[in-house]
Design a protein around this motif. Structure first.
Motif, PDB file in Angstrom:
ATOM      1  N   SER A 285       0.819  -1.214   0.000  1.00 24.58           N
ATOM      2  CA  SER A 285       0.000   0.000   0.000  1.00 24.58           C
ATOM      3  C   SER A 285       0.847   1.255   0.000  1.00 24.58           C
ATOM      4  O   SER A 285       1.914   1.318   0.617  1.00 24.58           O
ATOM      5  CB  SER A 285      -0.918   0.011   1.224  1.00 24.58           C
ATOM      6  N   ASP A 286       0.351   2.284  -0.696  1.00 22.26           N
ATOM      7  CA  ASP A 286       0.927   3.620  -0.609  1.00 22.26           C
ATOM      8  C   ASP A 286       0.620   4.187   0.780  1.00 22.26           C
ATOM      9  O   ASP A 286      -0.301   3.728   1.465  1.00 22.26           O
ATOM     10  CB  ASP A 286       0.312   4.497  -1.709  1.00 22.26           C
ATOM     11  N   TYR A 287       1.396   5.211   1.200  1.00 22.80           N
ATOM     12  CA  TYR A 287       1.112   5.824   2.492  1.00 22.80           C
ATOM     13  C   TYR A 287       0.350   7.133   2.330  1.00 22.80           C
ATOM     14  O   TYR A 287      -0.679   7.354   2.967  1.00 22.80           O
ATOM     15  CB  TYR A 287       2.409   6.080   3.261  1.00 22.80           C
ATOM     16  N   LYS A 288       0.809   8.008   1.458  1.00 20.33           N
ATOM     17  CA  LYS A 288       0.168   9.303   1.266  1.00 20.33           C
ATOM     18  C   LYS A 288      -0.993   9.153   0.290  1.00 20.33           C
ATOM     19  O   LYS A 288      -0.805   9.049  -0.926  1.00 20.33           O
ATOM     20  CB  LYS A 288       1.171  10.322   0.729  1.00 20.33           C
ATOM     21  N   MET A 289      -2.228   9.124   0.809  1.00 20.98           N
ATOM     22  CA  MET A 289      -3.416   9.013  -0.028  1.00 20.98           C
ATOM     23  C   MET A 289      -4.488   9.945   0.513  1.00 20.98           C
ATOM     24  O   MET A 289      -4.598  10.126   1.731  1.00 20.98           O
ATOM     25  CB  MET A 289      -3.946   7.563  -0.042  1.00 20.98           C
ATOM     26  N   PRO A 290      -5.284  10.538  -0.365  1.00 22.70           N
ATOM     27  CA  PRO A 290      -6.358  11.426   0.101  1.00 22.70           C
ATOM     28  C   PRO A 290      -7.475  10.627   0.762  1.00 22.70           C
ATOM     29  O   PRO A 290      -7.780   9.499   0.358  1.00 22.70           O
ATOM     30  CB  PRO A 290      -6.847  12.095  -1.192  1.00 22.70           C
ATOM     31  N   GLY A 291      -8.071  11.216   1.796  1.00 18.07           N
ATOM     32  CA  GLY A 291      -9.218  10.572   2.447  1.00 18.07           C
ATOM     33  C   GLY A 291      -8.825   9.585   3.519  1.00 18.07           C
ATOM     34  O   GLY A 291      -9.286   9.659   4.661  1.00 18.07           O
ATOM     35  N   MET A 292      -7.964   8.639   3.205  1.00 14.26           N
ATOM     36  CA  MET A 292      -7.517   7.634   4.156  1.00 14.26           C
ATOM     37  C   MET A 292      -6.040   7.378   3.894  1.00 14.26           C
ATOM     38  O   MET A 292      -5.671   6.865   2.829  1.00 14.26           O
ATOM     39  CB  MET A 292      -8.309   6.337   3.992  1.00 14.26           C
ATOM     40  N   ASP A 293      -5.171   7.754   4.821  1.00 16.85           N
ATOM     41  CA  ASP A 293      -3.748   7.522   4.579  1.00 16.85           C
ATOM     42  C   ASP A 293      -3.385   6.081   4.921  1.00 16.85           C
ATOM     43  O   ASP A 293      -4.224   5.287   5.341  1.00 16.85           O
ATOM     44  CB  ASP A 293      -2.881   8.523   5.347  1.00 16.85           C
ATOM     45  N   GLY A 294      -2.116   5.767   4.718  1.00 18.51           N
ATOM     46  CA  GLY A 294      -1.670   4.395   4.928  1.00 18.51           C
ATOM     47  C   GLY A 294      -1.863   3.901   6.350  1.00 18.51           C
ATOM     48  O   GLY A 294      -2.133   2.720   6.581  1.00 18.51           O
TER      49      GLY A 294
ATOM     50  N   ILE B 203       2.993  -4.125   3.504  1.00 18.52           N
ATOM     51  CA  ILE B 203       4.179  -3.339   3.151  1.00 18.52           C
ATOM     52  C   ILE B 203       3.710  -1.956   2.718  1.00 18.52           C
ATOM     53  O   ILE B 203       2.894  -1.829   1.809  1.00 18.52           O
ATOM     54  CB  ILE B 203       4.971  -4.004   2.009  1.00 18.52           C
ATOM     55  N   LEU B 204       4.196  -0.914   3.377  1.00 20.09           N
ATOM     56  CA  LEU B 204       3.877   0.457   3.006  1.00 20.09           C
ATOM     57  C   LEU B 204       4.994   1.002   2.126  1.00 20.09           C
ATOM     58  O   LEU B 204       6.180   0.877   2.457  1.00 20.09           O
ATOM     59  CB  LEU B 204       3.713   1.328   4.245  1.00 20.09           C
ATOM     60  N   VAL B 205       4.595   1.581   1.005  1.00 24.31           N
ATOM     61  CA  VAL B 205       5.547   2.166   0.062  1.00 24.31           C
ATOM     62  C   VAL B 205       5.198   3.646  -0.068  1.00 24.31           C
ATOM     63  O   VAL B 205       4.066   3.984  -0.404  1.00 24.31           O
ATOM     64  CB  VAL B 205       5.468   1.485  -1.319  1.00 24.31           C
ATOM     65  N   SER B 206       6.160   4.521   0.186  1.00 25.44           N
ATOM     66  CA  SER B 206       5.837   5.938   0.142  1.00 25.44           C
ATOM     67  C   SER B 206       7.083   6.759  -0.114  1.00 25.44           C
ATOM     68  O   SER B 206       8.207   6.234  -0.119  1.00 25.44           O
ATOM     69  CB  SER B 206       5.194   6.377   1.458  1.00 25.44           C
ATOM     70  N   GLY B 207       6.853   8.058  -0.336  1.00 24.54           N
ATOM     71  CA  GLY B 207       7.963   8.988  -0.386  1.00 24.54           C
ATOM     72  C   GLY B 207       8.536   9.144   1.013  1.00 24.54           C
ATOM     73  O   GLY B 207       8.191   8.400   1.937  1.00 24.54           O
ATOM     74  N   LEU B 208       9.381  10.097   1.173  1.00 19.26           N
ATOM     75  CA  LEU B 208      10.045  10.290   2.466  1.00 19.26           C
ATOM     76  C   LEU B 208       9.019  10.477   3.581  1.00 19.26           C
ATOM     77  O   LEU B 208       8.197  11.387   3.540  1.00 19.26           O
ATOM     78  CB  LEU B 208      10.971  11.512   2.395  1.00 19.26           C
ATOM     79  N   MET B 209       9.035   9.576   4.580  1.00 21.73           N
ATOM     80  CA  MET B 209       8.127   9.668   5.725  1.00 21.73           C
ATOM     81  C   MET B 209       8.865  10.292   6.902  1.00 21.73           C
ATOM     82  O   MET B 209      10.038   9.982   7.149  1.00 21.73           O
ATOM     83  CB  MET B 209       7.605   8.277   6.109  1.00 21.73           C
ATOM     84  N   ASN B 210       8.183  11.175   7.645  1.00 21.88           N
ATOM     85  CA  ASN B 210       8.825  11.788   8.802  1.00 21.88           C
ATOM     86  C   ASN B 210       8.812  10.813   9.979  1.00 21.88           C
ATOM     87  O   ASN B 210       8.130   9.776   9.963  1.00 21.88           O
ATOM     88  CB  ASN B 210       8.156  13.113   9.172  1.00 21.88           C
TER      89      ASN B 210
END
Length: 445
Positions: free
Chosen positions: A52-61, A78-85
């Protein structure tokens, strides 16, 4: 049972990329772009891994992970995303995320991690998945048609053929090499022209490469000699795989590697070559086939298409033979067509119509004309019944035969109906093959 992966990403292109990447390694994958649709899928299908992606509108990862864990606490995610803080990483870690990968992903590392949780499908399992079986019946029933609604060459009244064409349409938009498992005698020429029209290539001339008569030193030269009429490309149909040598098949692989930029290809692979292990096939070609095969259903499973082809081509045949009065069928003749198995598919149908027109000097074609034509073309020797069945009875008997045959082969009623392109929910679940309502009422029109 083959293990399954669900890919979720709100960017459709990225979801499709991950699905294609995983399928290249023989994983069975479904992809969605809406988190709520993913939740619904988890309710209905036993997935073994979610990517799953992490940054998504409405419901995040994180929210998606929470809902997925409520349904299955042990499901790997497995979460796949851009840079996560750091707060995001701590949040999903506390929720039991299996793994977090940063975009852009390292492909080899990603595939290696997926293999920790899911085993690639066997060749038979992956082939069944590509054919719309092995748990993807819902997709076959509910797919959204995106290929052009009006076809110039093919008839697509049957649901199962529309599902096949949707696969071909998607493949034609993604790649220049399309592999199709086609029963002998299928309407390959029409499909080649249809895809040429889709790709805005020339449809005036059709190019074929026949591996049954290979000339290895000149195959590349023959391809170089094909030049587009305009700025576009040309589509080449490749046939004769079942009767080809391993050397000819190896050249096909070379063509795929080094084909001219102005050419695209459709490879029509005979089903008996794919379905049997007794015939030799080039290993690299087999791998390519297993990764991206579109399976064309036979004509005898597409009664509505068959009737449409008769309606379209009989007037053309009658006119070309100088017998325009023979452009119609007597009402008793269509049941004769529907009761025959058509092992030679579209080519046999056209040959029988030609033979029947040649037997009738004037007036509509009669059941006896069709019977005699079948005898000439196909060796059909069954006597014509004194009182032939009505069209309604013929259609009903034919559907019972198809459903019963599918159930004898191990399918339940729901799967058998799906094979015919019929929504099982529209049929009484307690019904038997002989008590089903008419599945193809359009044939009576």
């Amino acid at each position: 049972m083959a293990q399954r992966i669900l890919v979720l990403d709100d960017e459709e292109n990225y979801a499709d990329m991950l699905r294609a990447l995983l399928e290249q390694h023989s994983f069975i994958v479904d992809s969605v772009t809406d988190p709520m649709r993913a939740i619904e899928s988890l309710h209905g299908t036993g997935y073994d891994l979610v990517v799953s992606d992490y940054k998504m509108p409405g419901m995040d990862g994180a929210d998606f992970l929470s809902k997925a864990r409520e349904m299955n606490p042990d499901l790997p995610v497995i979460l796949v995303s851009g840079l996560m803080n750091t707060p995001d990483l701590v949040k999903v870690a506390n929720m039991g995320v299996t793994l977090v990968l940063e975009k852009p992903i390292d492909i080899q590392h990603f595939i290696g991690q997926v293999k920790r949780f899911v085993q690639p499908a066997t060749k038979d399992e992956f082939r069944a998945h590509r054919q719309g079986k092995s748990g993807s019946e819902e997709a076959a029933l509910n797919f959204k048609q995106t290929y052009p609604a009006h076809l110039a060459h093919l008839c697509d009244r049957s649901h199962i053929f529309r599902f096949f064409l949707e696969h071909v349409w998607n493949a034609s938009n993604e790649q220049d090499h399309i592999f199709i498992s086609a029963p002998r005698g299928s309407e390959c020429d029409l499909l080649l022209r249809e895809v040429s029209a889709w790709r805005k290539f020339s449809t005036k001339r059709v190019h074929w490469l026949d591996l049954r008569n290979p000339n290895p030193p000149n195959m590349a030269e023959a391809l170089r000699s094909i030049s587009p009429e305009g700025p576009g490309s040309e589509l080449v149909g490749v046939i004769g795989f079942a009767d080809s040598t391993l050397a000819a098949q190896a050249q096909v692989v070379d063509v795929i590697r080094e084909s001219p930029e102005h050419l695209a290809f459709i490879y029509f692979i005979e089903r008996d070559l794919i379905d049997t292990d007794s015939r030799q096939i080039d290993p690299e070609l087999r791998e390519l086939i297993d990764q991206s095969l579109c399976v064309m259903p036979p004509l005898n499973a597409r009664l509505a298409d068959m009737a449409a082809y008769v309606q379209r081509y009989l007037p053309l045949i009658a006119k070309s033979m100088g017998r325009p009065d023979c452009a119609e069928l007597d009402p008793a003749a269509l049941p004769m067509l529907l009761n025959y198995e058509w092992p030679g598919n579209f080519r046999e149908l056209i040959d029988v119509l030609r033979a029947a027109v040649s037997l009738r000097e004037a007036g509509p074609l009669m059941a006896q004309d069709i019977s005699d034509a079948l005898g000439r073309v196909s060796g059909f020797t069954e006597a014509l019944p004194q009182q032939f069945k009505s069209l309604n009875d013929a259609v009903r008997d034919r559907q019972m035969e198809i459903v019963s045959s599918a159930m004898r082969a191990g399918q339940n009623l729901e799967s058998a109906l799906n094979t015919l392109g019929v929504d099982p929910q529209a049929v009484n679940p307690e019904a038997s093959a002989d008590s089903l309502p008419l599945l193809y009422p359009e044939l009576l029109k």
